[in-house]
Scaffold this motif. Structure first.
Motif, mmCIF file in Angstrom:
data_model
loop_
_atom_site.group_PDB
_atom_site.id
_atom_site.type_symbol
_atom_site.label_atom_id
_atom_site.label_comp_id
_atom_site.label_asym_id
_atom_site.label_seq_id
_atom_site.Cartn_x
_atom_site.Cartn_y
_atom_site.Cartn_z
ATOM 1 N N GLU A 16 0.831 -1.199 0.000
ATOM 2 C CA GLU A 16 0.000 0.000 0.000
ATOM 3 C C GLU A 16 0.869 1.255 0.000
ATOM 4 O O GLU A 16 0.555 2.235 -0.681
ATOM 5 C CB GLU A 16 -0.914 0.013 1.215
ATOM 6 C CG GLU A 16 -1.979 -1.053 1.200
ATOM 7 C CD GLU A 16 -2.797 -1.073 2.484
ATOM 8 O OE1 GLU A 16 -2.639 -0.168 3.325
ATOM 9 O OE2 GLU A 16 -3.605 -2.008 2.631
ATOM 10 N N VAL A 17 1.951 1.225 0.746
ATOM 11 C CA VAL A 17 2.860 2.372 0.804
ATOM 12 C C VAL A 17 3.471 2.616 -0.576
ATOM 13 O O VAL A 17 3.536 3.756 -1.050
ATOM 14 C CB VAL A 17 3.961 2.148 1.861
ATOM 15 C CG1 VAL A 17 4.992 3.257 1.812
ATOM 16 C CG2 VAL A 17 3.349 2.035 3.242
ATOM 17 N N ILE A 18 3.902 1.548 -1.243
ATOM 18 C CA ILE A 18 4.502 1.685 -2.567
ATOM 19 C C ILE A 18 3.472 2.194 -3.564
ATOM 20 O O ILE A 18 3.767 3.086 -4.375
ATOM 21 C CB ILE A 18 5.113 0.346 -3.012
ATOM 22 C CG1 ILE A 18 6.318 0.021 -2.132
ATOM 23 C CG2 ILE A 18 5.507 0.390 -4.486
ATOM 24 C CD1 ILE A 18 6.891 -1.358 -2.339
ATOM 25 N N ASP A 19 2.235 1.666 -3.522
ATOM 26 C CA ASP A 19 1.184 2.141 -4.425
ATOM 27 C C ASP A 19 0.891 3.620 -4.212
ATOM 28 O O ASP A 19 0.720 4.372 -5.179
ATOM 29 C CB ASP A 19 -0.099 1.332 -4.240
ATOM 30 C CG ASP A 19 -0.039 -0.021 -4.922
ATOM 31 O OD1 ASP A 19 0.804 -0.200 -5.820
ATOM 32 O OD2 ASP A 19 -0.857 -0.901 -4.555
ATOM 33 N N ARG A 20 0.827 4.049 -2.980
ATOM 34 C CA ARG A 20 0.587 5.476 -2.685
ATOM 35 C C ARG A 20 1.723 6.336 -3.222
ATOM 36 O O ARG A 20 1.490 7.414 -3.760
ATOM 37 C CB ARG A 20 0.437 5.698 -1.177
ATOM 38 C CG ARG A 20 -0.863 5.204 -0.627
ATOM 39 C CD ARG A 20 -0.951 5.495 0.844
ATOM 40 N NE ARG A 20 -2.149 4.915 1.439
ATOM 41 C CZ ARG A 20 -2.476 5.039 2.704
ATOM 42 N NH1 ARG A 20 -1.683 5.698 3.537
ATOM 43 N NH2 ARG A 20 -3.588 4.488 3.155
ATOM 44 N N ALA A 55 1.389 9.172 -6.015
ATOM 45 C CA ALA A 55 1.742 10.538 -5.625
ATOM 46 C C ALA A 55 2.784 11.147 -6.564
ATOM 47 O O ALA A 55 2.770 12.356 -6.808
ATOM 48 C CB ALA A 55 2.256 10.565 -4.187
ATOM 49 N N THR A 56 3.669 10.327 -7.096
ATOM 50 C CA THR A 56 4.715 10.849 -7.983
ATOM 51 C C THR A 56 4.274 10.899 -9.433
ATOM 52 O O THR A 56 5.002 11.406 -10.285
ATOM 53 C CB THR A 56 5.998 9.993 -7.887
ATOM 54 O OG1 THR A 56 5.685 8.647 -8.227
ATOM 55 C CG2 THR A 56 6.598 10.067 -6.511
ATOM 56 N N GLY A 57 3.096 10.355 -9.746
ATOM 57 C CA GLY A 57 2.591 10.386 -11.110
ATOM 58 C C GLY A 57 3.240 9.361 -12.023
ATOM 59 O O GLY A 57 3.217 9.510 -13.242
ATOM 60 N N MET A 58 3.801 8.330 -11.461
ATOM 61 C CA MET A 58 4.504 7.323 -12.245
ATOM 62 C C MET A 58 3.633 6.115 -12.594
ATOM 63 O O MET A 58 4.128 5.145 -13.154
ATOM 64 C CB MET A 58 5.751 6.850 -11.488
ATOM 65 C CG MET A 58 6.767 7.940 -11.221
ATOM 66 S SD MET A 58 7.443 8.631 -12.728
ATOM 67 C CE MET A 58 8.450 7.289 -13.287
ATOM 68 N N ARG A 59 2.356 6.141 -12.289
ATOM 69 C CA ARG A 59 1.480 4.998 -12.518
ATOM 70 C C ARG A 59 1.426 4.640 -14.009
ATOM 71 O O ARG A 59 1.514 3.482 -14.390
ATOM 72 C CB ARG A 59 0.076 5.278 -11.984
ATOM 73 C CG ARG A 59 -0.923 4.169 -12.204
ATOM 74 C CD ARG A 59 -0.599 2.873 -11.523
ATOM 75 N NE ARG A 59 -0.557 3.048 -10.089
ATOM 76 C CZ ARG A 59 -0.077 2.148 -9.259
ATOM 77 N NH1 ARG A 59 0.394 1.011 -9.701
ATOM 78 N NH2 ARG A 59 -0.046 2.369 -7.968
ATOM 79 N N GLY A 60 1.283 5.621 -14.883
ATOM 80 C CA GLY A 60 1.209 5.352 -16.316
ATOM 81 C C GLY A 60 2.487 4.729 -16.843
ATOM 82 O O GLY A 60 2.453 3.784 -17.636
#
Length: 96
Positions: free
Chosen positions: A11-15, A19-24
């Motif tokens: 969960e911490v890593i996903d957040r 937060a950094t906008g690196m999901r894409g």
């Protein structure tokens, strides 16, 4: 100092990723990494450059007959890669 409930490391890593906008970027990289698992090791051996740009997976295939065969299975491959990633990351596959 305020105490809070402990969090699961996932969960911490996903957040942090959100937060950094690196999901894409992470999703695109995951789609690229799923290619050998979806097509198999023998077909992946004929794959040169592989990247995702604008929701399109670009795969450079070194064998013309294999490229032709994969062209017929583009929709199926797109669905299988999206299933392997767990979300819709790519819309199309272009074979070069």
């Amino acid at each position: 100092m305020k105490r809070c409930e402990p969090l699961i490391i996932g969960e911490v890593i996903d957040r942090m990723i959100d937060a950094t906008g690196m999901r894409g970027y992470l999703d695109r990289h995951t789609a690229e990494a799923m290619w050998p698992k979806v097509v198999g090791a023998s077909i992946a051996g004929y794959t040169g450059r592989l990247y995702v740009k604008d929701r399109t997976l670009h795969a450079y295939i070194t064998s013309a007959p294999l490229k032709e065969e994969l062209g017929y299975a583009r929709e199926t491959l797109t669905e299988k890669i999206n299933q392997a990633v767990g979300k819709d990351v790519i819309d199309d596959i272009i074979l070069h």
